[in-house]
Motif scaffolding. Sequence first.
Motif, PDB file in Angstrom:
ATOM      1  N   ILE A  32       1.163  -1.621  -0.037  1.00  0.00           N
ATOM      2  CA  ILE A  32      -0.009  -0.065   0.301  1.00  0.00           C
ATOM      3  C   ILE A  32       1.039   1.507   0.187  1.00  0.00           C
ATOM      4  CG2 ILE A  32      -2.375   1.083   1.350  1.00  0.00           C
ATOM      5  CD1 ILE A  32      -2.737  -1.597   2.747  1.00  0.00           C
ATOM      6  N   ARG A  33       0.761   2.130  -1.172  1.00  0.00           N
ATOM      7  CA  ARG A  33       1.731   3.225  -1.821  1.00  0.00           C
ATOM      8  C   ARG A  33       0.996   4.489  -0.228  1.00  0.00           C
ATOM      9  NH1 ARG A  33       0.717   1.101  -5.442  1.00  0.00           N
ATOM     10  NH2 ARG A  33      -0.398   3.113  -6.261  1.00  0.00           N
ATOM     11  N   MET A  34       2.172   4.702  -0.749  1.00  0.00           N
ATOM     12  CA  MET A  34       1.858   6.955  -0.186  1.00  0.00           C
ATOM     13  C   MET A  34       0.638   6.552   1.499  1.00  0.00           C
ATOM     14  SD  MET A  34       0.889   8.980  -3.519  1.00  0.00           S
ATOM     15  CE  MET A  34       0.232   7.403  -4.476  1.00  0.00           C
ATOM     16  N   THR A  35       0.560   5.547   2.236  1.00  0.00           N
ATOM     17  CA  THR A  35      -0.101   5.868   3.458  1.00  0.00           C
ATOM     18  C   THR A  35       0.479   6.928   4.746  1.00  0.00           C
ATOM     19  OG1 THR A  35      -0.046   3.526   2.803  1.00  0.00           O
ATOM     20  CG2 THR A  35      -0.383   3.555   4.840  1.00  0.00           C
ATOM     21  N   PRO A  36      -0.411   7.187   4.996  1.00  0.00           N
ATOM     22  CA  PRO A  36      -0.727   8.319   6.062  1.00  0.00           C
ATOM     23  C   PRO A  36       0.251   8.063   6.867  1.00  0.00           C
ATOM     24  CG  PRO A  36      -2.431   8.650   5.157  1.00  0.00           C
ATOM     25  CD  PRO A  36      -1.900   7.528   4.061  1.00  0.00           C
ATOM     26  N   ALA A  37       1.293   8.427   7.014  1.00  0.00           N
ATOM     27  CA  ALA A  37       2.598   8.198   8.907  1.00  0.00           C
ATOM     28  C   ALA A  37       2.549   9.168   9.918  1.00  0.00           C
ATOM     29  CB  ALA A  37       3.548   7.265   8.242  1.00  0.00           C
ATOM     30  N   VAL A  38       3.402   8.494  10.189  1.00  0.00           N
ATOM     31  CA  VAL A  38       3.929   9.300  11.815  1.00  0.00           C
ATOM     32  C   VAL A  38       5.608   9.288  11.482  1.00  0.00           C
ATOM     33  CG1 VAL A  38       4.166   9.859  13.903  1.00  0.00           C
ATOM     34  CG2 VAL A  38       2.109   9.089  13.334  1.00  0.00           C
ATOM     35  N   VAL A  39       6.482  10.766  11.196  1.00  0.00           N
ATOM     36  CA  VAL A  39       7.581  10.438  10.999  1.00  0.00           C
ATOM     37  C   VAL A  39       7.885  10.919  12.382  1.00  0.00           C
ATOM     38  CG1 VAL A  39       9.597  11.124   9.262  1.00  0.00           C
ATOM     39  CG2 VAL A  39       7.583  11.052   8.709  1.00  0.00           C
ATOM     40  N   CYS A  40       8.862  10.691  12.881  1.00  0.00           N
ATOM     41  CA  CYS A  40      10.005  10.537  13.714  1.00  0.00           C
ATOM     42  C   CYS A  40      10.662  11.573  14.033  1.00  0.00           C
ATOM     43  CB  CYS A  40       9.961  10.273  14.654  1.00  0.00           C
ATOM     44  SG  CYS A  40      10.671  10.653  16.275  1.00  0.00           S
ATOM     45  N   LYS A  41      11.156  12.776  14.174  1.00  0.00           N
ATOM     46  CA  LYS A  41      12.357  13.525  13.066  1.00  0.00           C
ATOM     47  C   LYS A  41      13.584  13.047  14.763  1.00  0.00           C
ATOM     48  CE  LYS A  41       9.575  17.096  11.881  1.00  0.00           C
ATOM     49  NZ  LYS A  41       8.809  18.047  12.139  1.00  0.00           N
ATOM     50  N   GLU A  42      13.391  12.801  15.773  1.00  0.00           N
ATOM     51  CA  GLU A  42      14.670  12.370  16.261  1.00  0.00           C
ATOM     52  C   GLU A  42      14.997  10.781  16.443  1.00  0.00           C
ATOM     53  OE1 GLU A  42      13.625  13.721  20.190  1.00  0.00           O
ATOM     54  OE2 GLU A  42      12.833  15.442  19.241  1.00  0.00           O
ATOM     55  N   CYS A  43      13.957  10.304  16.952  1.00  0.00           N
ATOM     56  CA  CYS A  43      14.465   8.197  16.238  1.00  0.00           C
ATOM     57  C   CYS A  43      14.443   7.516  15.701  1.00  0.00           C
ATOM     58  CB  CYS A  43      13.454   7.488  17.577  1.00  0.00           C
ATOM     59  SG  CYS A  43      11.950   7.310  17.046  1.00  0.00           S
ATOM     60  N   GLU A  44      13.890   8.202  14.456  1.00  0.00           N
ATOM     61  CA  GLU A  44      13.839   8.428  12.903  1.00  0.00           C
ATOM     62  C   GLU A  44      12.969   6.829  12.953  1.00  0.00           C
ATOM     63  OE1 GLU A  44      17.612   7.734  11.216  1.00  0.00           O
ATOM     64  OE2 GLU A  44      18.178   9.695  10.981  1.00  0.00           O
ATOM     65  N   MET A  45      11.590   7.186  13.303  1.00  0.00           N
ATOM     66  CA  MET A  45      10.239   6.155  13.305  1.00  0.00           C
ATOM     67  C   MET A  45       9.396   6.548  12.509  1.00  0.00           C
ATOM     68  SD  MET A  45       9.777   2.762  14.345  1.00  0.00           S
ATOM     69  CE  MET A  45      10.521   1.837  15.678  1.00  0.00           C
ATOM     70  N   VAL A  46       8.931   5.278  11.512  1.00  0.00           N
ATOM     71  CA  VAL A  46       8.306   5.711  10.804  1.00  0.00           C
ATOM     72  C   VAL A  46       6.967   4.746  10.723  1.00  0.00           C
ATOM     73  CG1 VAL A  46       7.307   6.133   8.575  1.00  0.00           C
ATOM     74  CG2 VAL A  46       9.644   6.541   8.734  1.00  0.00           C
ATOM     75  N   TYR A  47       5.916   5.585  11.506  1.00  0.00           N
ATOM     76  CA  TYR A  47       4.772   3.883  11.416  1.00  0.00           C
ATOM     77  C   TYR A  47       3.400   4.505  11.092  1.00  0.00           C
ATOM     78  CZ  TYR A  47       4.421   7.060  15.517  1.00  0.00           C
ATOM     79  OH  TYR A  47       4.503   8.047  16.611  1.00  0.00           O
ATOM     80  N   GLN A  48       2.714   3.817  11.084  1.00  0.00           N
ATOM     81  CA  GLN A  48       1.152   4.579  10.960  1.00  0.00           C
ATOM     82  C   GLN A  48       0.318   4.547  12.464  1.00  0.00           C
ATOM     83  OE1 GLN A  48       2.497   2.305   9.000  1.00  0.00           O
ATOM     84  NE2 GLN A  48       2.125   3.982   6.567  1.00  0.00           N
ATOM     85  N   ASP A  49      -0.738   5.810  13.199  1.00  0.00           N
ATOM     86  CA  ASP A  49      -1.269   5.633  14.092  1.00  0.00           C
ATOM     87  C   ASP A  49      -2.899   4.624  13.914  1.00  0.00           C
ATOM     88  OD1 ASP A  49      -3.603   6.573  12.603  1.00  0.00           O
ATOM     89  OD2 ASP A  49      -2.881   8.859  13.307  1.00  0.00           O
ATOM     90  N   GLU A  50      -2.781   4.739  15.020  1.00  0.00           N
ATOM     91  CA  GLU A  50      -4.617   3.657  15.114  1.00  0.00           C
ATOM     92  C   GLU A  50      -5.275   3.970  14.517  1.00  0.00           C
ATOM     93  OE1 GLU A  50      -3.972   0.989  17.388  1.00  0.00           O
ATOM     94  OE2 GLU A  50      -1.824   1.514  16.910  1.00  0.00           O
ATOM     95  N   ASP A  51      -5.508   5.143  13.865  1.00  0.00           N
ATOM     96  CA  ASP A  51      -6.768   5.658  13.433  1.00  0.00           C
ATOM     97  C   ASP A  51      -6.387   4.913  12.020  1.00  0.00           C
ATOM     98  OD1 ASP A  51      -8.255   6.525  15.602  1.00  0.00           O
ATOM     99  OD2 ASP A  51      -6.898   8.330  14.677  1.00  0.00           O
ATOM    100  N   ILE A  52      -5.700   4.856  11.428  1.00  0.00           N
ATOM    101  CA  ILE A  52      -4.577   4.408   9.930  1.00  0.00           C
ATOM    102  C   ILE A  52      -5.452   3.185   9.984  1.00  0.00           C
ATOM    103  CG2 ILE A  52      -3.204   4.143   8.095  1.00  0.00           C
ATOM    104  CD1 ILE A  52      -4.652   7.512   8.441  1.00  0.00           C
ATOM    105  N   ILE A  53      -4.709   2.731  10.711  1.00  0.00           N
ATOM    106  CA  ILE A  53      -4.314   1.097  11.360  1.00  0.00           C
ATOM    107  C   ILE A  53      -6.063   0.292  11.017  1.00  0.00           C
ATOM    108  CG2 ILE A  53      -3.949  -1.088  11.964  1.00  0.00           C
ATOM    109  CD1 ILE A  53      -1.570   0.390  13.444  1.00  0.00           C
ATOM    110  N   LYS A  54      -6.540   1.024  11.496  1.00  0.00           N
ATOM    111  CA  LYS A  54      -7.938   0.355  11.552  1.00  0.00           C
ATOM    112  C   LYS A  54      -8.827   0.905  10.160  1.00  0.00           C
ATOM    113  CE  LYS A  54     -12.518   0.819  14.549  1.00  0.00           C
ATOM    114  NZ  LYS A  54     -12.654  -0.162  13.550  1.00  0.00           N
ATOM    115  N   GLU A  55      -9.043   1.763   9.587  1.00  0.00           N
ATOM    116  CA  GLU A  55      -9.028   2.745   8.448  1.00  0.00           C
ATOM    117  C   GLU A  55      -8.986   1.120   7.629  1.00  0.00           C
ATOM    118  OE1 GLU A  55      -8.189   6.104   7.023  1.00  0.00           O
ATOM    119  OE2 GLU A  55      -9.137   6.853   8.601  1.00  0.00           O
TER     120      GLU A  55
END
Length: 93
Positions: A32-55
């Motif tokens: 699934i391309r171009m999925t909304p994500a949260v990008v951390c500037k400090e630890c560089e983690m990129v992940y989907q929040d719970e609302d996007i996962i549920k959708e």
Amino acid sequence: MEINCEWCGGKASNGENTVYWELPDGSRAIEIRMTPAVVCKECEMVYQDEDIIKEIEDQLFLVDTKKIGSSIGYRGLMELPRLLKRNYFDFSS
């Protein structure tokens, strides 16, 4: 609006990334391309929040997954016609 990283608590921002998701029937995984994500500037983690996962999970449960190729854009996935109006098997709400 300031976003805090769920992993380290640092400053994060909205972004997009590509994710790989197993279909509800377990038959295969799709990209699934171009999925909304949260990008951390400090630890560089990129992940989907719970609302996007549920959708994503609800949409994959409610559409004819045989019509999805090996790769689809997030917006295209969300625009696929649903076989049911809602996920009647989700008892969390």
